[in-house]
Design a protein around this motif. Structure first.
Motif, PDB file in Angstrom:
ATOM      1  N   SER A  18       0.864  -1.193   0.059  1.00 17.26           N
ATOM      2  CA  SER A  18      -0.037  -0.052  -0.063  1.00 17.26           C
ATOM      3  C   SER A  18       0.886   1.309  -0.122  1.00 17.26           C
ATOM      4  O   SER A  18       0.407   2.328  -0.006  1.00 17.26           O
ATOM      5  CB  SER A  18      -0.774   0.205   1.331  1.00 17.26           C
ATOM      6  OG  SER A  18      -0.285  -0.172   2.525  1.00 17.26           O
ATOM      7  N   ARG A  19       2.062   1.158  -0.194  1.00 19.28           N
ATOM      8  CA  ARG A  19       3.007   2.198  -0.024  1.00 19.28           C
ATOM      9  C   ARG A  19       3.820   2.655  -1.266  1.00 19.28           C
ATOM     10  O   ARG A  19       4.588   3.588  -1.167  1.00 19.28           O
ATOM     11  CB  ARG A  19       4.017   2.052   1.159  1.00 19.28           C
ATOM     12  CG  ARG A  19       3.578   1.607   2.423  1.00 19.28           C
ATOM     13  CD  ARG A  19       3.133   2.434   3.278  1.00 19.28           C
ATOM     14  NE  ARG A  19       4.133   3.442   3.401  1.00 19.28           N
ATOM     15  CZ  ARG A  19       3.763   4.770   3.733  1.00 19.28           C
ATOM     16  NH1 ARG A  19       2.457   5.159   3.845  1.00 19.28           N
ATOM     17  NH2 ARG A  19       4.740   5.633   3.866  1.00 19.28           N
ATOM     18  N   ASP A  20       3.466   2.024  -2.500  1.00 13.46           N
ATOM     19  CA  ASP A  20       4.132   2.414  -3.560  1.00 13.46           C
ATOM     20  C   ASP A  20       5.422   2.476  -3.551  1.00 13.46           C
ATOM     21  O   ASP A  20       6.264   3.228  -4.145  1.00 13.46           O
ATOM     22  CB  ASP A  20       3.507   3.779  -4.227  1.00 13.46           C
ATOM     23  CG  ASP A  20       2.266   4.140  -4.369  1.00 13.46           C
ATOM     24  OD1 ASP A  20       1.766   3.134  -4.949  1.00 13.46           O
ATOM     25  OD2 ASP A  20       1.624   5.328  -4.162  1.00 13.46           O
ATOM     26  N   VAL A  21       5.883   1.346  -3.372  1.00 11.60           N
ATOM     27  CA  VAL A  21       7.464   0.927  -3.090  1.00 11.60           C
ATOM     28  C   VAL A  21       7.995   0.631  -4.384  1.00 11.60           C
ATOM     29  O   VAL A  21       9.314   0.831  -4.763  1.00 11.60           O
ATOM     30  CB  VAL A  21       7.653   0.141  -1.783  1.00 11.60           C
ATOM     31  CG1 VAL A  21       9.332  -0.429  -1.801  1.00 11.60           C
ATOM     32  CG2 VAL A  21       7.258   0.567  -0.354  1.00 11.60           C
ATOM     33  N   MET A  22       7.282  -0.326  -5.145  1.00  9.47           N
ATOM     34  CA  MET A  22       7.577  -0.752  -6.530  1.00  9.47           C
ATOM     35  C   MET A  22       6.703  -0.713  -7.570  1.00  9.47           C
ATOM     36  O   MET A  22       5.475  -0.085  -7.349  1.00  9.47           O
ATOM     37  CB  MET A  22       7.999  -2.288  -6.011  1.00  9.47           C
ATOM     38  CG  MET A  22       6.765  -2.936  -5.933  1.00  9.47           C
ATOM     39  SD  MET A  22       6.865  -4.374  -4.827  1.00  9.47           S
ATOM     40  CE  MET A  22       7.054  -3.765  -3.439  1.00  9.47           C
ATOM     41  N   HIS A  23       7.240  -1.005  -8.805  1.00  7.95           N
ATOM     42  CA  HIS A  23       6.269  -0.814  -9.802  1.00  7.95           C
ATOM     43  C   HIS A  23       6.526  -1.899 -11.039  1.00  7.95           C
ATOM     44  O   HIS A  23       7.766  -2.327 -10.863  1.00  7.95           O
ATOM     45  CB  HIS A  23       6.212   0.585 -10.654  1.00  7.95           C
ATOM     46  CG  HIS A  23       7.272   0.891 -11.214  1.00  7.95           C
ATOM     47  ND1 HIS A  23       8.713   1.264 -10.864  1.00  7.95           N
ATOM     48  CD2 HIS A  23       7.680   1.032 -12.780  1.00  7.95           C
ATOM     49  CE1 HIS A  23       9.444   1.721 -11.752  1.00  7.95           C
ATOM     50  NE2 HIS A  23       8.744   1.354 -12.971  1.00  7.95           N
ATOM     51  N   LEU A  24       6.134  -2.344 -11.992  1.00 11.48           N
ATOM     52  CA  LEU A  24       6.189  -3.182 -12.906  1.00 11.48           C
ATOM     53  C   LEU A  24       7.204  -2.347 -13.999  1.00 11.48           C
ATOM     54  O   LEU A  24       6.571  -1.150 -14.503  1.00 11.48           O
ATOM     55  CB  LEU A  24       4.770  -3.827 -13.513  1.00 11.48           C
ATOM     56  CG  LEU A  24       5.113  -4.935 -14.511  1.00 11.48           C
ATOM     57  CD1 LEU A  24       5.642  -6.201 -13.764  1.00 11.48           C
ATOM     58  CD2 LEU A  24       3.599  -5.457 -14.922  1.00 11.48           C
ATOM     59  N   HIS A  25       8.162  -3.028 -14.513  1.00  9.38           N
ATOM     60  CA  HIS A  25       8.887  -2.364 -15.725  1.00  9.38           C
ATOM     61  C   HIS A  25       9.342  -3.223 -16.572  1.00  9.38           C
ATOM     62  O   HIS A  25       9.512  -4.538 -16.143  1.00  9.38           O
ATOM     63  CB  HIS A  25      10.043  -1.745 -14.902  1.00  9.38           C
ATOM     64  CG  HIS A  25      11.161  -0.948 -15.632  1.00  9.38           C
ATOM     65  ND1 HIS A  25      10.992   0.133 -16.102  1.00  9.38           N
ATOM     66  CD2 HIS A  25      12.270  -1.370 -15.961  1.00  9.38           C
ATOM     67  CE1 HIS A  25      11.809   0.763 -16.929  1.00  9.38           C
ATOM     68  NE2 HIS A  25      12.918  -0.358 -16.821  1.00  9.38           N
ATOM     69  N   GLY A  26       9.779  -2.947 -17.952  1.00  7.73           N
ATOM     70  CA  GLY A  26      10.209  -3.501 -18.928  1.00  7.73           C
ATOM     71  C   GLY A  26      11.750  -3.753 -18.741  1.00  7.73           C
ATOM     72  O   GLY A  26      12.292  -2.907 -18.473  1.00  7.73           O
ATOM     73  N   ASP A  27      12.139  -5.166 -18.789  1.00 13.58           N
ATOM     74  CA  ASP A  27      13.604  -5.607 -18.809  1.00 13.58           C
ATOM     75  C   ASP A  27      14.213  -5.156 -20.034  1.00 13.58           C
ATOM     76  O   ASP A  27      14.004  -5.860 -20.833  1.00 13.58           O
ATOM     77  CB  ASP A  27      13.630  -7.068 -18.327  1.00 13.58           C
ATOM     78  CG  ASP A  27      15.126  -7.124 -17.976  1.00 13.58           C
ATOM     79  OD1 ASP A  27      16.039  -6.464 -17.932  1.00 13.58           O
ATOM     80  OD2 ASP A  27      15.276  -8.368 -17.584  1.00 13.58           O
ATOM     81  N   ASP A  80      10.992   3.486  -4.795  1.00 17.20           N
ATOM     82  CA  ASP A  80      11.172   4.197  -3.555  1.00 17.20           C
ATOM     83  C   ASP A  80      11.412   3.583  -2.308  1.00 17.20           C
ATOM     84  O   ASP A  80      10.357   3.302  -1.589  1.00 17.20           O
ATOM     85  CB  ASP A  80      10.162   5.353  -3.278  1.00 17.20           C
ATOM     86  CG  ASP A  80      10.577   6.435  -2.227  1.00 17.20           C
ATOM     87  OD1 ASP A  80      11.730   6.208  -1.600  1.00 17.20           O
ATOM     88  OD2 ASP A  80       9.831   7.326  -2.128  1.00 17.20           O
ATOM     89  N   ALA A  81      12.477   2.829  -2.076  1.00 13.25           N
ATOM     90  CA  ALA A  81      12.585   1.725  -0.854  1.00 13.25           C
ATOM     91  C   ALA A  81      12.435   2.562   0.550  1.00 13.25           C
ATOM     92  O   ALA A  81      12.242   1.938   1.459  1.00 13.25           O
ATOM     93  CB  ALA A  81      13.999   1.483  -0.894  1.00 13.25           C
ATOM     94  N   GLY A  82      12.588   4.133   0.504  1.00 10.94           N
ATOM     95  CA  GLY A  82      12.150   4.855   1.780  1.00 10.94           C
ATOM     96  C   GLY A  82      10.803   4.647   2.201  1.00 10.94           C
ATOM     97  O   GLY A  82      10.625   5.054   3.158  1.00 10.94           O
ATOM     98  N   ARG A  83       9.948   4.429   1.232  1.00  7.95           N
ATOM     99  CA  ARG A  83       8.523   4.462   1.629  1.00  7.95           C
ATOM    100  C   ARG A  83       8.221   2.985   2.351  1.00  7.95           C
ATOM    101  O   ARG A  83       7.089   2.889   2.759  1.00  7.95           O
ATOM    102  CB  ARG A  83       7.821   4.635   0.293  1.00  7.95           C
ATOM    103  CG  ARG A  83       7.812   5.785  -0.207  1.00  7.95           C
ATOM    104  CD  ARG A  83       6.952   6.111  -1.279  1.00  7.95           C
ATOM    105  NE  ARG A  83       5.398   5.717  -1.109  1.00  7.95           N
ATOM    106  CZ  ARG A  83       4.598   6.743  -0.467  1.00  7.95           C
ATOM    107  NH1 ARG A  83       4.881   7.965  -0.278  1.00  7.95           N
ATOM    108  NH2 ARG A  83       3.549   6.544  -0.357  1.00  7.95           N
ATOM    109  N   CYS A  84       9.133   2.034   2.242  1.00 12.34           N
ATOM    110  CA  CYS A  84       8.705   0.708   2.963  1.00 12.34           C
ATOM    111  C   CYS A  84       8.532   0.866   4.605  1.00 12.34           C
ATOM    112  O   CYS A  84       9.497   1.339   4.706  1.00 12.34           O
ATOM    113  CB  CYS A  84       9.945  -0.371   2.436  1.00 12.34           C
ATOM    114  SG  CYS A  84       9.767  -2.145   2.945  1.00 12.34           S
TER     115      CYS A  84
END
Length: 93
Positions: A37-46, A64-68
């Protein structure tokens, strides 16, 4: 100095923060994204898996690891165990 974390009922608890996701192991299933629920990660093309200008594979990346908040939900739902989590007392302050 070791910091002590507690839950609402006063139980001792050690947060474990998401620090990275292994791009070689991640299958891009989005399970971790759905529980966070913190927007720490997202889906991205490799970009490393580019073939004829088309992305063949999508992976999760840490935005944004700081949001974890260290709840560990993402690690519990990951079918590939591709995330690295570090306990709060091991992180540099």
């Amino acid at each position: 100095m070791m910091r002590t974390f507690t839950t609402r009922d006063g139980s001792i608890w050690m947060p474990s923060y998401l620090t990275s996701i292994d791009s070689k192991t991640c299958i891009g299933c989005c399970r971790c994204f759905k529980v966070c629920s913190r927007d720490v990660m997202h889906l991205h093309g490799d970009e490393d898996d580019d073939f004829d200008g088309k992305l063949n594979r999508m992976i999760m990346v840490v935005d944004d690891a700081g949001r974890c908040i260290g709840c560990g939900a993402c690690g519990r739902v990951c079918p590939k165990n591709c995330q690295t989590h570090v306990a709060a007392d091991e992180l540099a302050t």
